[in-house]
Design a protein around this motif. Structure first.
Motif, PDB file in Angstrom:
ATOM      1  N   VAL A 140       0.841  -1.196   0.000  1.00 54.28           N
ATOM      2  CA  VAL A 140       0.000   0.000   0.000  1.00 54.28           C
ATOM      3  C   VAL A 140       0.876   1.246   0.000  1.00 54.28           C
ATOM      4  O   VAL A 140       0.686   2.169  -0.803  1.00 54.28           O
ATOM      5  N   HIS A 141       1.860   1.281   0.891  1.00 50.27           N
ATOM      6  CA  HIS A 141       2.732   2.448   0.992  1.00 50.27           C
ATOM      7  C   HIS A 141       3.583   2.622  -0.259  1.00 50.27           C
ATOM      8  O   HIS A 141       3.871   3.761  -0.669  1.00 50.27           O
ATOM      9  N   TYR A 142       3.979   1.496  -0.870  1.00 51.24           N
ATOM     10  CA  TYR A 142       4.800   1.586  -2.075  1.00 51.24           C
ATOM     11  C   TYR A 142       4.038   2.317  -3.184  1.00 51.24           C
ATOM     12  O   TYR A 142       4.543   3.272  -3.788  1.00 51.24           O
ATOM     13  N   PHE A 143       2.830   1.870  -3.464  1.00 50.51           N
ATOM     14  CA  PHE A 143       2.074   2.477  -4.556  1.00 50.51           C
ATOM     15  C   PHE A 143       1.549   3.866  -4.188  1.00 50.51           C
ATOM     16  O   PHE A 143       1.379   4.717  -5.064  1.00 50.51           O
ATOM     17  N   GLU A 144       1.310   4.109  -2.905  1.00 49.52           N
ATOM     18  CA  GLU A 144       0.939   5.455  -2.480  1.00 49.52           C
ATOM     19  C   GLU A 144       2.126   6.407  -2.655  1.00 49.52           C
ATOM     20  O   GLU A 144       1.954   7.586  -3.004  1.00 49.52           O
ATOM     21  N   MET A 145       3.342   5.893  -2.395  1.00 51.05           N
ATOM     22  CA  MET A 145       4.547   6.690  -2.620  1.00 51.05           C
ATOM     23  C   MET A 145       4.678   7.043  -4.095  1.00 51.05           C
ATOM     24  O   MET A 145       4.959   8.192  -4.470  1.00 51.05           O
ATOM     25  N   ARG A 146       4.433   6.064  -4.974  1.00 54.48           N
ATOM     26  CA  ARG A 146       4.494   6.320  -6.414  1.00 54.48           C
ATOM     27  C   ARG A 146       3.406   7.326  -6.826  1.00 54.48           C
ATOM     28  O   ARG A 146       3.616   8.153  -7.715  1.00 54.48           O
ATOM     29  N   LYS A 147       2.259   7.240  -6.167  1.00 47.07           N
ATOM     30  CA  LYS A 147       1.171   8.175  -6.462  1.00 47.07           C
ATOM     31  C   LYS A 147       1.578   9.599  -6.094  1.00 47.07           C
ATOM     32  O   LYS A 147       1.262  10.554  -6.817  1.00 47.07           O
ATOM     33  N   ALA A 148       2.277   9.744  -4.959  1.00 49.25           N
ATOM     34  CA  ALA A 148       2.756  11.062  -4.550  1.00 49.25           C
ATOM     35  C   ALA A 148       3.805  11.572  -5.539  1.00 49.25           C
ATOM     36  O   ALA A 148       3.838  12.770  -5.863  1.00 49.25           O
ATOM     37  N   GLN A 149       4.658  10.669  -6.028  1.00 46.82           N
ATOM     38  CA  GLN A 149       5.634  11.066  -7.042  1.00 46.82           C
ATOM     39  C   GLN A 149       4.942  11.499  -8.333  1.00 46.82           C
ATOM     40  O   GLN A 149       5.374  12.449  -8.996  1.00 46.82           O
ATOM     41  N   LEU A 150       3.875  10.795  -8.680  1.00 49.20           N
ATOM     42  CA  LEU A 150       3.126  11.136  -9.886  1.00 49.20           C
ATOM     43  C   LEU A 150       2.590  12.562  -9.818  1.00 49.20           C
ATOM     44  O   LEU A 150       2.608  13.298 -10.818  1.00 49.20           O
ATOM     45  N   LYS A 151       2.121  12.953  -8.655  1.00 47.17           N
ATOM     46  CA  LYS A 151       1.585  14.315  -8.491  1.00 47.17           C
ATOM     47  C   LYS A 151       2.660  15.352  -8.802  1.00 47.17           C
ATOM     48  O   LYS A 151       2.399  16.369  -9.461  1.00 47.17           O
ATOM     49  N   ILE A 152       3.886  15.093  -8.357  1.00 46.19           N
ATOM     50  CA  ILE A 152       4.992  16.017  -8.630  1.00 46.19           C
ATOM     51  C   ILE A 152       5.361  15.981 -10.109  1.00 46.19           C
ATOM     52  O   ILE A 152       5.669  17.013 -10.715  1.00 46.19           O
ATOM     53  N   LEU A 153       5.315  14.800 -10.708  1.00 45.78           N
ATOM     54  CA  LEU A 153       5.622  14.673 -12.132  1.00 45.78           C
ATOM     55  C   LEU A 153       4.655  15.497 -12.980  1.00 45.78           C
ATOM     56  O   LEU A 153       5.041  16.063 -14.006  1.00 45.78           O
ATOM     57  N   ARG A 154       3.402  15.560 -12.560  1.00 47.46           N
ATOM     58  CA  ARG A 154       2.434  16.393 -13.287  1.00 47.46           C
ATOM     59  C   ARG A 154       2.848  17.866 -13.239  1.00 47.46           C
ATOM     60  O   ARG A 154       2.727  18.597 -14.228  1.00 47.46           O
TER      61      ARG A 154
END
Length: 318
Positions: free
Chosen positions: A212-226
C-alpha cells in the motif's frame, strides 16, 4: 473474485450446505444452501466480519420472531410486526447484512405454526451450517502477489520512460508535452492500488502496509511529475544548464527501482544546485526564464527522490 472461481465456490458451498443439513436431519435443508450462497464474499476479512454480524442478527431475529408469534399468533400480520421491530434494531446495531437470511429462518416458524426449542435449534443449525461452509470456502483466496509484482515492473518502467522523455525535452529545448505517459501511469496506479487493497483485506494475520505504501509513494511522485510536465511545457530554450539537468534525469531514471535506496541521488542533486548557483547570472529574459524553470525542476526532482528515500528507510534496516 473471478467469475469462474465464484461460480465454483457457490455451487460447492450450496451443495455441501444442503447435503450436511439433510444428513443431520434438519428441516428445510435448502435454507442452509441459501445462507451459504449469501455468505460467499470477495475477501477473507469481510467474510469473517459479515459472518459475525449475521450470527448476532440470526439470534436477534429468532428471539424477536419467537416472542411476536407467541404473543400474536402465527399470521402475516405477526410477520409484519416482527419486521417492524427487527429491521430497525438490525440497522441500529449494524446487523443489516443478516436481515434477509435471518428472516428466511423466521418464516419457518411461521410455516410450522409453533415455537419449540428443537425448532429454534433447527433454524440456528441451518445458519451455522450455511455460514460455516461458506467461511471454509472463503478461506481460499488466490494470491495476487504475481499481479502486484507485475504492477511494480510496469510502474517503474513508465517512470523511467517519463524521465527519459523529460531528458529529451531539455536537450532539444522543446517543451511540447502532452502528459500521455503520466496519464498512463495514473491509470496504472489506480489499478494497482485497487488490487493491493483487495489483497490486503484477504490477509487475516500477516497484514503488511508495504505494498500500500509503495504504490501510495508512487502516487505522490506522480503528483509532482504532473507539476514538472506543466513546467516543461513552458521550456523553449535549451542551455548548458538544461543539458546538465537532463543528465540528472537519465541518472534518476536508472535508480527508480523498488530496491534502490536512491540516497546517492540527493547528494547529486545538491551538487547540481551548488553548480547552478555558481554559474553566471542570466543575461537575457529567455535565459532568466529558462534558469527559473530549471531550478524548479531540480527542486521537484529532489522532492521525488526524497519520497523514495523515506520509503526505503521505513522498510529497510540496512
Amino acid at each position: 473474485m473471478p467469475i469462474l472461481q465464484r461460480t465454483i465456490k457457490l455451487v460447492l458451498a450450496t451443495s455441501i450446505g444442503i447435503f450436511l443439513a439433510s444428513l443431520w436431519g434438519l428441516s428445510n435443508p435448502t435454507s442452509a444452501g441459501i445462507i451459504a450462497i449469501l455468505s460467499i464474499l470477495d475477501t477473507r476479512r469481510s467474510s469473517f466480519k459479515i459472518a459475525k454480524q449475521r450470527l448476532l442478527s440470526t439470534l436477534l431475529a429468532l428471539l424477536i420472531g419467537a416472542i411476536v408469534f407467541f404473543l400474536l399468533d402465527f399470521s402475516i400480520i405477526s410477520l409484519g410486526v416482527y419486521l417492524l421491530i427487527y429491521v430497525p434494531l438490525a440497522y441500529t446495531f449494524k446487523l443489516e447484512s443478516g436481515i434477509a437470511p435471518s428472516t428466511v429462518l423466521v418464516t419457518h416458524l411461521l410455516i410450522a405454526e409453533k415455537i419449540t426449542l428443537s425448532l429454534l435449534l433447527n433454524e440456528f443449525s441451518l445458519f451455522l451450517i450455511g455460514a460455516g461452509v461458506a467461511l471454509i470456502f472463503n478461506l481460499y483466496m488466490p494470491s495476487r502477489q504475481k499481479q502486484i509484482n507485475d504492477y511494480h515492473i510496469k510502474v517503474e518502467d513508465l517512470l523511467k520512460k517519463i524521465f527519459l522523455k523529460f531528458d529529451s525535452f531539455l536537450k532539444t529545448g522543446d517543451g511540447r508535452n502532452d502528459a500521455e505517459l503520466i496519464n498512463q501511469l495514473d491509470s496504472l496506479l489506480k489499478e494497482a492500488l485497487a488490487v493491493v487493497y483487495l489483497d490486503r483485506r484477504n490477509q487475516l494475520f500477516n497484514q503488511t502496509n508495504y505494498q500500500v505504501h509503495y504504490f501510495e509513494m508512487r502516487k505522490a511522485q506522480l503528483k509532482i511529475l504532473r507539476e514538472m510536465a506543466k513546467r516543461i511545457n513552458h521550456f523553449q530554450y535549451k542551455s548548458a544548464e538544461s543539458y546538465l539537468l537532463s543528465q540528472l534525469f537519465v541518472e534518476v531514471s536508472a535508480q527508480l527501482s523498488e530496491k534502490n535506496s536512491a540516497k546517492g541521488l540527493l547528494s547529486d542533486i545538491e551538487a547540481f544546485l551548488e553548480s547552478f548557483r555558481k554559474r553566471d547570472l542570466p543575461k537575457t529574459r529567455y535565459e532568466f526564464e529558462t534558469r527559473a524553470i530549471l531550478f524548479q525542476l531540480l527542486y521537484d526532482v529532489e522532492r521525488i527522490i526524497q519520497l523514495k528515500v523515506d520509503f526505503y528507510h521505513d522498510y529497510h534496516t540496512d
